[in-house]
Design a protein around this motif. Structure first.
Motif, PDB file in Angstrom:
ATOM      1  N   HIS A   1      -5.136   4.746   6.415  1.00  0.00           N
ATOM      2  CA  HIS A   1      -5.647   4.246   7.680  1.00  0.00           C
ATOM      3  C   HIS A   1      -4.995   2.911   7.980  1.00  0.00           C
ATOM      4  O   HIS A   1      -4.490   2.236   7.093  1.00  0.00           O
ATOM      5  CB  HIS A   1      -7.170   4.108   7.642  1.00  0.00           C
ATOM      6  CG  HIS A   1      -7.657   3.094   6.652  1.00  0.00           C
ATOM      7  ND1 HIS A   1      -7.706   3.361   5.294  1.00  0.00           N
ATOM      8  CD2 HIS A   1      -8.089   1.833   6.805  1.00  0.00           C
ATOM      9  CE1 HIS A   1      -8.160   2.291   4.670  1.00  0.00           C
ATOM     10  NE2 HIS A   1      -8.396   1.342   5.564  1.00  0.00           N
ATOM     11  N   HIS A   2      -4.997   2.528   9.225  1.00  0.00           N
ATOM     12  CA  HIS A   2      -4.390   1.276   9.637  1.00  0.00           C
ATOM     13  C   HIS A   2      -5.397   0.152   9.459  1.00  0.00           C
ATOM     14  O   HIS A   2      -6.537   0.261   9.899  1.00  0.00           O
ATOM     15  CB  HIS A   2      -3.936   1.368  11.102  1.00  0.00           C
ATOM     16  CG  HIS A   2      -3.003   0.283  11.483  1.00  0.00           C
ATOM     17  ND1 HIS A   2      -1.704   0.247  11.052  1.00  0.00           N
ATOM     18  CD2 HIS A   2      -3.180  -0.814  12.235  1.00  0.00           C
ATOM     19  CE1 HIS A   2      -1.119  -0.826  11.537  1.00  0.00           C
ATOM     20  NE2 HIS A   2      -1.996  -1.492  12.268  1.00  0.00           N
ATOM     21  N   ASP A   3      -4.985  -0.911   8.818  1.00  0.00           N
ATOM     22  CA  ASP A   3      -5.851  -2.055   8.570  1.00  0.00           C
ATOM     23  C   ASP A   3      -5.612  -3.087   9.667  1.00  0.00           C
ATOM     24  O   ASP A   3      -4.719  -3.932   9.574  1.00  0.00           O
ATOM     25  CB  ASP A   3      -5.558  -2.634   7.189  1.00  0.00           C
ATOM     26  CG  ASP A   3      -6.628  -3.595   6.739  1.00  0.00           C
ATOM     27  OD1 ASP A   3      -7.580  -3.837   7.496  1.00  0.00           O
ATOM     28  OD2 ASP A   3      -6.502  -4.109   5.618  1.00  0.00           O
TER      29      ASP A   3
END
Length: 73
Positions: A30-32
Protein backbone atom coordinates in the motif's frame (compact mmCIF):
# COMPACT_ATOMS: atom_id res chain seq x y z
CA UNK A 1 29.61 -39.57 26.77
CA UNK A 2 26.54 -37.63 27.89
CA UNK A 3 28.44 -34.40 27.34
CA UNK A 4 28.97 -35.28 23.68
CA UNK A 5 25.23 -35.74 23.16
CA UNK A 6 24.42 -32.37 24.70
CA UNK A 7 27.01 -30.55 22.58
CA UNK A 8 25.65 -32.24 19.43
CA UNK A 9 22.12 -31.09 20.31
CA UNK A 10 23.35 -27.54 20.90
CA UNK A 11 25.22 -27.54 17.59
CA UNK A 12 22.15 -28.58 15.61
CA UNK A 13 19.92 -25.88 17.16
CA UNK A 14 19.30 -22.90 14.94
CA UNK A 15 20.59 -19.50 15.95
CA UNK A 16 17.53 -17.82 14.45
CA UNK A 17 14.41 -18.30 16.57
CA UNK A 18 11.18 -19.68 15.16
CA UNK A 19 8.94 -16.96 13.72
CA UNK A 20 5.88 -16.09 15.75
CA UNK A 21 2.71 -17.14 13.99
CA UNK A 22 0.05 -14.46 13.88
CA UNK A 23 -3.68 -14.53 13.32
CA UNK A 24 -3.55 -11.09 11.72
CA UNK A 25 -4.07 -11.35 7.96
CA UNK A 26 -1.20 -10.12 5.85
CA UNK A 27 -1.70 -6.79 4.15
CA UNK A 28 -0.64 -6.24 0.59
CA UNK A 29 1.50 -3.41 -0.59
CA UNK A 30 0.00 0.00 0.00
CA UNK A 31 1.08 3.58 -0.48
CA UNK A 32 2.26 5.32 2.68
CA UNK A 33 0.93 8.84 2.14
CA UNK A 34 2.29 10.24 5.41
CA UNK A 35 5.87 9.26 4.62
CA UNK A 36 5.43 10.46 1.05
CA UNK A 37 4.39 13.93 2.24
CA UNK A 38 7.25 13.99 4.74
CA UNK A 39 9.79 13.04 2.06
CA UNK A 40 8.57 15.69 -0.35
CA UNK A 41 8.64 18.26 2.45
CA UNK A 42 12.25 17.39 3.23
CA UNK A 43 13.18 17.60 -0.45
CA UNK A 44 11.51 20.97 -0.95
CA UNK A 45 13.03 22.33 2.27
CA UNK A 46 16.52 21.31 1.17
CA UNK A 47 15.93 22.69 -2.31
CA UNK A 48 14.83 26.06 -0.90
CA UNK A 49 17.96 26.17 1.27
CA UNK A 50 20.49 24.92 -1.28
CA UNK A 51 19.37 26.52 -4.56
CA UNK A 52 20.42 30.04 -3.42
CA UNK A 53 23.89 28.62 -2.66
CA UNK A 54 24.28 27.18 -6.16
CA UNK A 55 25.85 30.31 -7.76
CA UNK A 56 28.51 30.42 -5.03
CA UNK A 57 29.30 26.73 -5.54
CA UNK A 58 29.65 27.29 -9.29
CA UNK A 59 32.01 30.25 -8.70
CA UNK A 60 34.19 28.19 -6.35
CA UNK A 61 34.24 25.33 -8.86
CA UNK A 62 35.21 27.67 -11.72
CA UNK A 63 38.00 29.26 -9.65
CA UNK A 64 39.37 25.82 -8.81
CA UNK A 65 39.32 24.79 -12.49
CA UNK A 66 41.07 28.02 -13.57
CA UNK A 67 43.79 27.69 -10.92
CA UNK A 68 44.22 24.01 -11.84
CA UNK A 69 44.66 24.94 -15.51
CA UNK A 70 47.16 27.73 -14.72
CA UNK A 71 49.24 25.75 -12.24
CA UNK A 72 51.91 23.62 -13.95
CA UNK A 73 51.92 19.99 -12.83
Amino acid sequence: MADDASTDAEATESIIPEPIRSVTPLTGTHHDWEMDVFGWGMFLGLAVLLVPLLPFLVIVWLISKVTEALTPS
